[in-house]
Design a protein around this motif. Structure first.
Motif, PDB file in Angstrom:
ATOM      1  N   ASN A 152       3.958  -7.853   8.779  1.00 14.33           N
ATOM      2  CA  ASN A 152       4.107  -6.976   9.941  1.00 14.33           C
ATOM      3  C   ASN A 152       5.102  -5.846   9.687  1.00 14.33           C
ATOM      4  OD1 ASN A 152       2.296  -8.612  11.548  1.00 14.33           O
ATOM      5  ND2 ASN A 152       3.965 -10.102  11.655  1.00 14.33           N
ATOM      6  N   ARG A 153       5.132  -5.413   8.422  1.00 17.78           N
ATOM      7  CA  ARG A 153       5.914  -4.259   8.011  1.00 17.78           C
ATOM      8  C   ARG A 153       5.036  -3.402   7.101  1.00 17.78           C
ATOM      9  NH1 ARG A 153      11.481  -5.747   5.305  1.00 17.78           N
ATOM     10  NH2 ARG A 153      11.659  -3.471   5.515  1.00 17.78           N
ATOM     11  N   PRO A 154       5.405  -2.166   6.867  1.00 17.30           N
ATOM     12  CA  PRO A 154       4.631  -1.384   5.892  1.00 17.30           C
ATOM     13  C   PRO A 154       4.731  -1.983   4.497  1.00 17.30           C
ATOM     14  CG  PRO A 154       6.019   0.048   7.244  1.00 17.30           C
ATOM     15  CD  PRO A 154       6.460  -1.353   7.517  1.00 17.30           C
ATOM     16  N   GLY A 155       3.694  -1.772   3.700  1.00 20.53           N
ATOM     17  CA  GLY A 155       3.722  -2.102   2.286  1.00 20.53           C
ATOM     18  C   GLY A 155       3.656  -0.812   1.488  1.00 20.53           C
ATOM     19  N   MET A 156       3.885  -0.887   0.206  1.00 20.95           N
ATOM     20  CA  MET A 156       3.842   0.310  -0.638  1.00 20.95           C
ATOM     21  C   MET A 156       3.258  -0.041  -1.991  1.00 20.95           C
ATOM     22  SD  MET A 156       6.879   3.039  -1.436  1.00 20.95           S
ATOM     23  CE  MET A 156       7.566   2.722  -3.050  1.00 20.95           C
ATOM     24  N   VAL A 157       2.404   0.834  -2.502  1.00 18.61           N
ATOM     25  CA  VAL A 157       1.793   0.666  -3.818  1.00 18.61           C
ATOM     26  C   VAL A 157       2.094   1.910  -4.639  1.00 18.61           C
ATOM     27  CG1 VAL A 157      -0.347   0.368  -5.099  1.00 18.61           C
ATOM     28  CG2 VAL A 157      -0.040  -0.791  -2.895  1.00 18.61           C
ATOM     29  N   ILE A 158       2.645   1.702  -5.825  1.00 26.11           N
ATOM     30  CA  ILE A 158       2.943   2.799  -6.750  1.00 26.11           C
ATOM     31  C   ILE A 158       1.873   2.788  -7.825  1.00 26.11           C
ATOM     32  CG2 ILE A 158       4.690   3.860  -8.213  1.00 26.11           C
ATOM     33  CD1 ILE A 158       6.761   2.005  -6.841  1.00 26.11           C
ATOM     34  N   VAL A 168      -3.597  -2.887  -2.871  1.00 27.36           N
ATOM     35  CA  VAL A 168      -3.922  -2.383  -1.535  1.00 27.36           C
ATOM     36  C   VAL A 168      -4.748  -3.418  -0.773  1.00 27.36           C
ATOM     37  CG1 VAL A 168      -5.258  -0.643  -0.273  1.00 27.36           C
ATOM     38  CG2 VAL A 168      -3.747   0.062  -2.131  1.00 27.36           C
ATOM     39  N   TYR A 169      -5.726  -3.988  -1.451  1.00 26.15           N
ATOM     40  CA  TYR A 169      -6.594  -4.978  -0.809  1.00 26.15           C
ATOM     41  C   TYR A 169      -5.786  -6.189  -0.353  1.00 26.15           C
ATOM     42  CZ  TYR A 169     -10.575  -8.122  -0.105  1.00 26.15           C
ATOM     43  OH  TYR A 169     -11.492  -8.999   0.441  1.00 26.15           O
ATOM     44  N   ALA A 170      -4.916  -6.706  -1.227  1.00 24.57           N
ATOM     45  CA  ALA A 170      -4.127  -7.893  -0.888  1.00 24.57           C
ATOM     46  C   ALA A 170      -3.164  -7.610   0.258  1.00 24.57           C
ATOM     47  CB  ALA A 170      -3.360  -8.382  -2.120  1.00 24.57           C
ATOM     48  N   LEU A 171      -2.510  -6.453   0.235  1.00 22.58           N
ATOM     49  CA  LEU A 171      -1.589  -6.091   1.314  1.00 22.58           C
ATOM     50  C   LEU A 171      -2.326  -5.997   2.644  1.00 22.58           C
ATOM     51  CD1 LEU A 171       0.523  -3.388  -0.548  1.00 22.58           C
ATOM     52  CD2 LEU A 171       1.412  -5.536   0.395  1.00 22.58           C
ATOM     53  N   HIS A 172      -3.520  -5.433   2.602  1.00 20.88           N
ATOM     54  CA  HIS A 172      -4.311  -5.279   3.829  1.00 20.88           C
ATOM     55  C   HIS A 172      -4.866  -6.612   4.319  1.00 20.88           C
ATOM     56  CE1 HIS A 172      -7.664  -4.296   6.457  1.00 20.88           C
ATOM     57  NE2 HIS A 172      -8.483  -4.853   5.577  1.00 20.88           N
ATOM     58  N   LYS A 173      -5.483  -7.380   3.435  1.00 23.97           N
ATOM     59  CA  LYS A 173      -6.244  -8.564   3.864  1.00 23.97           C
ATOM     60  C   LYS A 173      -5.379  -9.779   4.157  1.00 23.97           C
ATOM     61  CE  LYS A 173     -10.295 -11.342   2.696  1.00 23.97           C
ATOM     62  NZ  LYS A 173     -11.131 -10.978   3.855  1.00 23.97           N
ATOM     63  N   TRP A 174      -4.312  -9.977   3.373  1.00 25.31           N
ATOM     64  CA  TRP A 174      -3.567 -11.228   3.485  1.00 25.31           C
ATOM     65  C   TRP A 174      -2.084 -11.073   3.813  1.00 25.31           C
ATOM     66  CZ3 TRP A 174      -6.518 -11.405  -1.451  1.00 25.31           C
ATOM     67  CH2 TRP A 174      -7.757 -12.046  -1.288  1.00 25.31           C
ATOM     68  N   LEU A 175      -1.446  -9.992   3.392  1.00 27.55           N
ATOM     69  CA  LEU A 175       0.004  -9.907   3.509  1.00 27.55           C
ATOM     70  C   LEU A 175       0.464  -9.169   4.759  1.00 27.55           C
ATOM     71  CD1 LEU A 175       0.865  -9.290  -0.261  1.00 27.55           C
ATOM     72  CD2 LEU A 175       0.770 -11.450   1.010  1.00 27.55           C
ATOM     73  N   ALA A 177       0.290  -6.153   6.075  1.00 26.43           N
ATOM     74  CA  ALA A 177       0.970  -4.851   6.072  1.00 26.43           C
ATOM     75  C   ALA A 177       0.458  -4.004   7.230  1.00 26.43           C
ATOM     76  CB  ALA A 177       0.723  -4.136   4.746  1.00 26.43           C
ATOM     77  N   THR A 178       1.387  -3.415   7.975  1.00 24.90           N
ATOM     78  CA  THR A 178       0.979  -2.565   9.103  1.00 24.90           C
ATOM     79  C   THR A 178       0.410  -1.238   8.619  1.00 24.90           C
ATOM     80  OG1 THR A 178       3.267  -1.769   9.221  1.00 24.90           O
ATOM     81  CG2 THR A 178       2.642  -3.586  10.687  1.00 24.90           C
ATOM     82  N   ARG A 179       1.010  -0.689   7.595  1.00 20.62           N
ATOM     83  CA  ARG A 179       0.523   0.498   6.905  1.00 20.62           C
ATOM     84  C   ARG A 179       0.772   0.297   5.419  1.00 20.62           C
ATOM     85  NH1 ARG A 179       3.652   5.467   9.447  1.00 20.62           N
ATOM     86  NH2 ARG A 179       5.300   3.891   9.556  1.00 20.62           N
TER      87      ARG A 179
END
Length: 326
Positions: A152-158, A168-175, A177-179
């Motif tokens: 329930n916080r933003p994630g970031m991918v470099i 991106v997929y893992a942050l969206h689907k399981w972790l 991430a709000t953005r």
């Protein structure tokens, strides 16, 4: 069934490999491949060897350092073949040659795992999975005791390559991430990621962070996945990426960063910077371990609890120690 060895390979180094495969395979109950280029430093065969020895299987994953897709497609029809790890540059190119794809493989648009499914009539289907996404997910789940650090916080991918897409997929689907902030030196590559994710229904959650000023105005991330090589920034675009990353690392509410780069060493400059700013740094070998365990679930039909995870971790840690000494 003899392995055909008359296929033209792409270099003199690859030809002896193809010619000696049959004798190696004859000594095994089953065999798989690690198919890609620049495989000498890969820990994948070590990981799977530990698993197979641990559960009493006379199996082996053989390095196939080649760009010859036709050769690979012939080799996988051997009756002793159980599956393959697919790495660069074949993760996308292999897809048209497969009969079925898992949801993750289809959505990410890249395959790192080839496994078999046998139909009632005995025909074998060649199926594609993407366990890289599981590697990202489990790196956080297994190593961060309190998930509120990143949920329930933003994630970031470099970065913006195949590993970045999996992140991106893992942050969206399981972790949860709000953005998801995308930081990369090439805008066109980011645009491609956003377009692909938009087709799958979550492109509106991606934010391309292009400037230091933009980064300063954004809420800090809880999870960062770094998917770039461990090289010092040289171009102006690379320096901007580093400055944006530094801004994000210095924000309040420190989280966890998965440093996907582990070759030649998992101890990177970016990881050291994150640690100095108070972040928990997860080594890229964690993603390697968990994606590999997921692969062996496909190949052996066994659950994680039935596989020697502790022995795999010990073997990878020993290899890391050897790398550090060298």
């Amino acid at each position: 069934m003899a392995i055909a060895t008359t296929t033209t390979v792409t270099s003199q180094q690859e030809q002896p490999l193809a010619l000696t495969l049959e004798s190696r395979i004859d000594q095994l109950e089953k065999h798989g491949f690690l198919f890609g280029k620049k495989l000498a430093a890969s820990m994948s065969p070590l990981l799977h060897d530990v698993v197979y020895r641990g559960i009493g299987l006379k199996w082996e994953q053989i390095r196939l350092d080649s760009t010859d897709m036709d050769l690979f497609l012939r080799l996988i029809r051997h009756p002793k073949f159980y599956g393959a790890s697919i790495t660069m540059p074949h993760k996308v190119a292999i897809i048209p040659h497969l009969d079925e794809l898992t949801e993750e493989c289809r959505d990410v648009g890249a395959c790192n795992t080839l496994f078999l499914r046998t139909l009632p009539d005995g025909r074998r289907l060649f199926c594609g999975a993407n366990t890289d996404v599981i590697g990202v997910r489990e790196s956080f789940v297994q190593n961060v005791p309190d998930p509120s650090v990143y949920e329930n916080r933003p994630g970031m991918v470099i970065g913006s390559g195949g590993a970045a897409r999996s992140a991106v997929y893992a942050l969206h689907k399981w972790l949860k991430a709000t953005r998801i902030y995308l930081v990369n030196r090439d805008k066109s590559e980011v645009d491609a990621v956003v377009a692909e994710c938009s087709e799958r229904g979550y492109g509106d959650r991606l934010v391309h962070v292009e400037t230091v000023e933009q980064a300063e105005a954004l809420e800090g991330p809880g999870a960062i996945v770094a998917c770039i090589p461990d090289f010092p920034p040289v171009t102006e675009a690379e320096k901007v990426v580093r400055r944006i990353t530094e801004v994000m690392l210095r924000k309040e509410g420190k989280g966890a960063m998965l440093e996907m780069c582990y070759n030649p060493s998992p101890y990177t400059a970016l990881g050291a910077l994150a640690e100095s700013e108070g972040w928990q740094v997860i080594l890229g070998t964690e993603a390697l371990i968990w994606q590999g365990i997921e692969q062996d679930k496909y190949w052996t039909g066994r659950d994680t609890s039935e596989l020697p995870v502790a022995q795999v971790k010990e073997a990878i840690a020993t290899r890391l120690a050897q790398i550090s000494k060298s």
